[in-house]
Design an enzyme around this catalytic site. Structure first.
Site, PDB file in Angstrom:
ATOM      1  N   ALA A  86      -3.882  12.382  -2.058  1.00  0.00           N
ATOM      2  CA  ALA A  86      -4.910  11.330  -1.326  1.00  0.00           C
ATOM      3  C   ALA A  86      -4.140  11.930   0.695  1.00  0.00           C
ATOM      4  CB  ALA A  86      -4.198  10.188  -1.000  1.00  0.00           C
ATOM      5  N   ASP A  87      -4.838  12.134   1.219  1.00  0.00           N
ATOM      6  CA  ASP A  87      -4.252  11.656   2.976  1.00  0.00           C
ATOM      7  C   ASP A  87      -5.118  10.779   3.514  1.00  0.00           C
ATOM      8  OD1 ASP A  87      -3.594  14.120   4.965  1.00  0.00           O
ATOM      9  OD2 ASP A  87      -5.467  13.536   6.064  1.00  0.00           O
ATOM     10  N   THR A  88      -4.797  10.376   5.283  1.00  0.00           N
ATOM     11  CA  THR A  88      -5.405   9.094   5.538  1.00  0.00           C
ATOM     12  C   THR A  88      -5.212   9.269   7.116  1.00  0.00           C
ATOM     13  OG1 THR A  88      -4.078   7.631   4.543  1.00  0.00           O
ATOM     14  CG2 THR A  88      -5.447   6.742   6.113  1.00  0.00           C
TER      15      THR A  88
END
Length: 209
Positions: free
Chosen positions: A78-80
């Site tokens: 994931a990346d935010t």
């Protein structure tokens, strides 16, 4: 298949790997009772010129999943990013940058985008699914003393957008429209849907609590 049936098949499941060093993402999976291991990807997170925030997190999540993939494993990456007026707000460079970011967020709404990539590195077929969740977060107006207090906690230093909703920064969040777990860094409904796309069941990895 019921959750109990799925858990009974856990010994036959591919190992679940969280491609992240984030303690917040790991804690969300632990709250579900999930069985997994973590592996930190080595990926350059610099944006490509002209890349918008959604495209940026989507690309990085997919790259992180590929970076740690090994045959026979099920990878979650994931990346935010936080975006204000279409501009991504990354982790503050220092305390002065954290103060500047918090002043910009004060009394306004911003967007939090989290991309999730799941990759079943099977043999001979590898299946991948990527999606993005977006939540709108409204901040209360922040006084200078509140900003100074928060920066002094040290919490903004490793958070996209300079705050953590699950920590002391939650004091400043007036409302969230969309997935709360997205704002923390791993939108669980999206994760479950993407795992289903590659033929996996999130609940099969989770012990009843």
């Amino acid at each position: 298949m019921t959750a109990t049936d799925a858990i009974g098949r856990a010994a036959h499941l591919p190992p679940l790997v969280l491609a992240s060093a984030s303690p917040r993402r790991a804690e969300l999976l632990r709250l579900l009772g999930a069985r997994f291991v973590t592996r930190t990807p080595d990926v350059d997170e610099a944006p490509v010129p002209g890349e918008d925030p959604v495209a940026h997190v989507r690309r990085l999540a997919a790259e992180k999943a590929r970076a740690v993939a090994r045959p026979g494993e099920l990878i979650v990456a994931a990346d935010t990013t936080v975006a204000l007026d279409g501009e991504p707000l990354g982790k503050p460079r220092d305390d002065a940058d954290a103060r500047a970011v918090l002043r910009r967020l004060s009394g306004r709404s911003h967007l939090v985008h989290t991309a999730v990539a799941v990759r079943h590195h099977g043999t001979p077929v590898t299946a991948t699914a990527v999606g993005v969740a977006t939540s709108e977060v409204a901040f209360t107006p922040l006084s200078e003393s509140a900003i100074e207090w928060y920066v002094a906690t040290g919490e903004p230093s490793d958070k996209a957008g300079g705050y953590g909703v699950q920590g002391a920064g939650g004091l400043f969040v007036a409302s969230i429209s969309g997935s709360p777990t997205n704002v923390i860094g791993l939108p669980l409904p999206l994760l479950a849907a993407l795992l289903s796309e590659v033929g996996a069941d999130l609940l099969a990895y989770c012990r009843p609590r």
